[in-house]
Write a protein that holds these residues in place. Structure first.
Motif, PDB file in Angstrom:
ATOM      1  N   PHE A 134       0.830  -1.207   0.000  1.00 62.91           N
ATOM      2  CA  PHE A 134       0.000   0.000   0.000  1.00 62.91           C
ATOM      3  C   PHE A 134       0.862   1.252   0.000  1.00 62.91           C
ATOM      4  O   PHE A 134       2.054   1.233   0.309  1.00 62.91           O
ATOM      5  CB  PHE A 134      -0.957   0.013   1.199  1.00 62.91           C
ATOM      6  CG  PHE A 134      -0.308   0.112   2.549  1.00 62.91           C
ATOM      7  CD1 PHE A 134       0.063   1.345   3.083  1.00 62.91           C
ATOM      8  CD2 PHE A 134      -0.079  -1.021   3.311  1.00 62.91           C
ATOM      9  CE1 PHE A 134       0.651   1.448   4.329  1.00 62.91           C
ATOM     10  CE2 PHE A 134       0.509  -0.939   4.566  1.00 62.91           C
ATOM     11  CZ  PHE A 134       0.878   0.306   5.072  1.00 62.91           C
ATOM     12  N   ASP A 136       0.760   5.379   1.330  1.00 64.60           N
ATOM     13  CA  ASP A 136       0.176   6.485   2.089  1.00 64.60           C
ATOM     14  C   ASP A 136       0.562   7.788   1.402  1.00 64.60           C
ATOM     15  O   ASP A 136       1.759   8.060   1.217  1.00 64.60           O
ATOM     16  CB  ASP A 136       0.690   6.501   3.526  1.00 64.60           C
ATOM     17  CG  ASP A 136       0.046   5.436   4.396  1.00 64.60           C
ATOM     18  OD1 ASP A 136      -0.984   4.883   3.975  1.00 64.60           O
ATOM     19  OD2 ASP A 136       0.574   5.156   5.479  1.00 64.60           O
ATOM     20  N   THR A 145      -4.394   9.721   2.661  1.00 64.72           N
ATOM     21  CA  THR A 145      -5.127   8.613   2.051  1.00 64.72           C
ATOM     22  C   THR A 145      -4.203   7.400   1.927  1.00 64.72           C
ATOM     23  O   THR A 145      -3.011   7.541   1.658  1.00 64.72           O
ATOM     24  CB  THR A 145      -5.683   9.001   0.669  1.00 64.72           C
ATOM     25  OG1 THR A 145      -6.450   7.911   0.144  1.00 64.72           O
ATOM     26  CG2 THR A 145      -4.572   9.310  -0.309  1.00 64.72           C
ATOM     27  N   ARG A 146      -4.748   6.232   2.168  1.00 64.46           N
ATOM     28  CA  ARG A 146      -4.024   4.971   2.039  1.00 64.46           C
ATOM     29  C   ARG A 146      -4.751   4.130   1.004  1.00 64.46           C
ATOM     30  O   ARG A 146      -5.968   3.939   1.098  1.00 64.46           O
ATOM     31  CB  ARG A 146      -3.966   4.232   3.368  1.00 64.46           C
ATOM     32  CG  ARG A 146      -3.357   2.837   3.288  1.00 64.46           C
ATOM     33  CD  ARG A 146      -3.173   2.229   4.671  1.00 64.46           C
ATOM     34  NE  ARG A 146      -2.145   2.952   5.418  1.00 64.46           N
ATOM     35  CZ  ARG A 146      -1.758   2.634   6.648  1.00 64.46           C
ATOM     36  NH1 ARG A 146      -2.315   1.611   7.276  1.00 64.46           N
ATOM     37  NH2 ARG A 146      -0.816   3.335   7.261  1.00 64.46           N
ATOM     38  N   ILE A 147      -4.023   3.596   0.029  1.00 64.20           N
ATOM     39  CA  ILE A 147      -4.646   2.806  -1.023  1.00 64.20           C
ATOM     40  C   ILE A 147      -3.794   1.576  -1.300  1.00 64.20           C
ATOM     41  O   ILE A 147      -2.567   1.638  -1.276  1.00 64.20           O
ATOM     42  CB  ILE A 147      -4.846   3.645  -2.311  1.00 64.20           C
ATOM     43  CG1 ILE A 147      -5.647   2.858  -3.347  1.00 64.20           C
ATOM     44  CG2 ILE A 147      -3.521   4.139  -2.870  1.00 64.20           C
ATOM     45  CD1 ILE A 147      -6.173   3.708  -4.485  1.00 64.20           C
ATOM     46  N   ARG A 199      -8.367  -5.084   0.575  1.00 66.17           N
ATOM     47  CA  ARG A 199      -7.964  -4.237  -0.554  1.00 66.17           C
ATOM     48  C   ARG A 199      -8.968  -3.117  -0.715  1.00 66.17           C
ATOM     49  O   ARG A 199     -10.171  -3.367  -0.843  1.00 66.17           O
ATOM     50  CB  ARG A 199      -7.889  -5.054  -1.843  1.00 66.17           C
ATOM     51  CG  ARG A 199      -6.801  -6.105  -1.823  1.00 66.17           C
ATOM     52  CD  ARG A 199      -6.768  -6.910  -3.112  1.00 66.17           C
ATOM     53  NE  ARG A 199      -5.715  -7.923  -3.065  1.00 66.17           N
ATOM     54  CZ  ARG A 199      -5.479  -8.804  -4.035  1.00 66.17           C
ATOM     55  NH1 ARG A 199      -6.228  -8.805  -5.137  1.00 66.17           N
ATOM     56  NH2 ARG A 199      -4.510  -9.688  -3.916  1.00 66.17           N
ATOM     57  N   ILE A 201      -9.439   1.551  -0.149  1.00 65.04           N
ATOM     58  CA  ILE A 201      -8.910   2.898   0.073  1.00 65.04           C
ATOM     59  C   ILE A 201      -9.410   3.393   1.417  1.00 65.04           C
ATOM     60  O   ILE A 201     -10.563   3.150   1.797  1.00 65.04           O
ATOM     61  CB  ILE A 201      -9.310   3.849  -1.075  1.00 65.04           C
ATOM     62  CG1 ILE A 201      -8.664   5.220  -0.880  1.00 65.04           C
ATOM     63  CG2 ILE A 201     -10.830   3.956  -1.214  1.00 65.04           C
ATOM     64  CD1 ILE A 201      -8.788   6.118  -2.099  1.00 65.04           C
ATOM     65  N   TRP A 202      -8.522   4.060   2.160  1.00 62.11           N
ATOM     66  CA  TRP A 202      -8.855   4.609   3.470  1.00 62.11           C
ATOM     67  C   TRP A 202      -8.494   6.088   3.490  1.00 62.11           C
ATOM     68  O   TRP A 202      -7.440   6.494   2.988  1.00 62.11           O
ATOM     69  CB  TRP A 202      -8.079   3.900   4.570  1.00 62.11           C
ATOM     70  CG  TRP A 202      -8.438   2.470   4.783  1.00 62.11           C
ATOM     71  CD1 TRP A 202      -9.285   1.953   5.716  1.00 62.11           C
ATOM     72  CD2 TRP A 202      -7.955   1.336   4.044  1.00 62.11           C
ATOM     73  NE1 TRP A 202      -9.372   0.584   5.611  1.00 62.11           N
ATOM     74  CE2 TRP A 202      -8.558   0.184   4.582  1.00 62.11           C
ATOM     75  CE3 TRP A 202      -7.079   1.182   2.964  1.00 62.11           C
ATOM     76  CZ2 TRP A 202      -8.311  -1.097   4.084  1.00 62.11           C
ATOM     77  CZ3 TRP A 202      -6.828  -0.085   2.475  1.00 62.11           C
ATOM     78  CH2 TRP A 202      -7.438  -1.201   3.030  1.00 62.11           C
ATOM     79  N   PHE A 203      -9.371   6.896   4.082  1.00 61.94           N
ATOM     80  CA  PHE A 203      -9.115   8.320   4.281  1.00 61.94           C
ATOM     81  C   PHE A 203      -8.927   8.543   5.779  1.00 61.94           C
ATOM     82  O   PHE A 203      -9.810   8.240   6.572  1.00 61.94           O
ATOM     83  CB  PHE A 203     -10.253   9.167   3.735  1.00 61.94           C
ATOM     84  CG  PHE A 203     -10.421   9.044   2.250  1.00 61.94           C
ATOM     85  CD1 PHE A 203      -9.657   9.806   1.379  1.00 61.94           C
ATOM     86  CD2 PHE A 203     -11.334   8.140   1.717  1.00 61.94           C
ATOM     87  CE1 PHE A 203      -9.806   9.680   0.009  1.00 61.94           C
ATOM     88  CE2 PHE A 203     -11.488   8.011   0.343  1.00 61.94           C
ATOM     89  CZ  PHE A 203     -10.722   8.785  -0.515  1.00 61.94           C
ATOM     90  N   GLY A 217     -13.126   3.903   5.478  1.00 62.83           N
ATOM     91  CA  GLY A 217     -12.600   2.921   4.536  1.00 62.83           C
ATOM     92  C   GLY A 217     -13.653   2.361   3.610  1.00 62.83           C
ATOM     93  O   GLY A 217     -14.817   2.198   3.990  1.00 62.83           O
TER      94      GLY A 217
END
Length: 375
Positions: A134, A136, A145-147, A199, A201-203, A217
């Motif tokens: 991932f 950041d 954001t983390r994807i 799997r 995306i997280w904000f 998420g």
């Protein structure tokens, strides 16, 4: 007479030739000296140029290297478990292994790639794989954001690394898939039976003042697999840090597709009390939700006492997991008593005794684990 005449001729010749020879020799010496002076001047100028170049090199910043932006750490846990229930086997196992590469690409971007081996039996349950892949990206001072494929932020133990956890395993309501007992009344797993990864995306909103850290998420809901249904799993996590410890709440809602597609949702609350001026720490979590058409609930409470020996911590953990409210006699109840001892900054030994029951069937065991880590 002839003798004296010859001597006079020689003397006259020397008188005429010697000054010429002497003059020529002096000119040659002067030329050589001038040539040497020019060489010395040239060498002095070259020395000055070299000294100036050395000063420029010393003053100039070092050229960045890719190695300056990359760090590697990791750990593994090897364990011996002795079990006291019918048809159970005592065994040595490599429970976990993680090798992490952390890349700080620039001021805004960090990436993590983790090569791992998870599970008590690699032949039956797992093999080496990639658990973290991932990025950041810092959107602002407030938002990141983390994807990619990353651990979820659900509660406390789910997101906590296994190298830092006191008890050998997470509470069963959170992760029971790899630990389901052969011959037990139920095989219903906990919420994160395939590990904490997914799997999506997280904000991430960083806290200001007394605000919580907030994480939103959107994920496949299939752990480390591609989505297998038309819906996405969503999550909201709120985490408060205080001088005395931390507390928070998490919400998860989605579907998981195995043999069929079923709801997978949960609501969790947690708290941890560990002020810096005491040797004691307390933590607990309560979860209720649904997985594979079963209503589930579970909780645990844990007490820790540090410092009985330098680098040592004693712990007592009590937990309960009801994997199906509609089925009687399938509840997992357990007490875990253990001691974790750091031998040095790289090696930790944990001894744990578990007194457990699934329904009325005993599931007692003793685990001795060696953990090696580096960074």
């Amino acid at each position: 007479m002839k003798k004296y005449t010859l001597l006079m001729v020689v003397a006259v010749a020397l008188a005429v030739v010697y000054p010429a020879i002497a003059q020529q020799t002096a000119q040659d010496i002067d030329a050589k000296l001038q040539e040497l002076d020019a060489k010395m001047q040239e060498m002095e100028e070259l020395k000055q140029d070299l000294e100036a170049l050395r000063g420029e090199l010393e003053a100039a910043p070092a050229k960045p290297s890719w190695a300056d932006r990359v760090s590697i750490n990791g750990y593994f846990q090897t364990r011996y478990t002795a079990r006291d229930w019918p048809n159970a086997q005592d065994d040595f196992s490599l429970r976990r292994m993680y090798i992490n590469m952390i890349i700080k690409a620039n001021e805004r971007t960090n990436a993590v790639i983790s090569w791992t081996r998870i599970g008590p039996d690699p032949i039956a349950t797992s093999s080496t794989d990639w658990c973290n892949v991932f990025v950041d990206y810092k959107l602002s001072d407030l938002w990141t954001t983390r994807i990619g494929q990353a651990p979820d932020w659900f509660g406390l133990e789910t997101m906590q690394g296994s190298s830092a956890r006191m008890a050998l395993e997470r509470a069963r309501v959170l992760e029971a898939g790899l630990l389901a007992d052969a011959g037990a009344p139920t095989q219903t797993p906990g919420l994160y039976f395939a590990g904490p990864w997914d799997r999506g995306i997280w904000f991430i909103r960083n806290p200001r003042g007394n605000e919580p850290q907030a994480i939103f998420g959107v994920m496949n809901g299939q752990f480390r697999g591609n989505d297998a249904n038309t819906n996405k799993t969503v999550s909201v996590d709120l985490k408060w840090n205080r001088p005395w410890g931390q507390f928070g709440a998490s919400w998860l809602d989605g579907e998981f597709t195995g043999a069929a597609t079923n709801d997978r949702n949960a609501l969790l609350g947690y708290a941890r009390w560990d002020p810096p001026d005491t040797r004691w720490a307390l933590q607990g979590e309560y979860v209720e939700g649904e997985i594979w058409s079963n209503d589930i609930d579970g909780w645990y409470a844990q007490a820790e006492y540090a410092g009985a020996t330098p680098g040592g911590t004693a712990f007592l953990k009590c937990e309960e997991f009801d994997p199906d409210d509609a089925t009687a006699g399938d509840t997992y109840d357990a007490w875990h008593l253990g001691y974790a001892q750091w031998l040095d900054q790289n090696n930790e030994v944990t001894l744990q005794y578990t007194d457990a029951e699934v329904g009325t069937a005993g599931r007692d065991e003793v685990g001795l684990q060696w953990q090696f880590g580096f960074r």
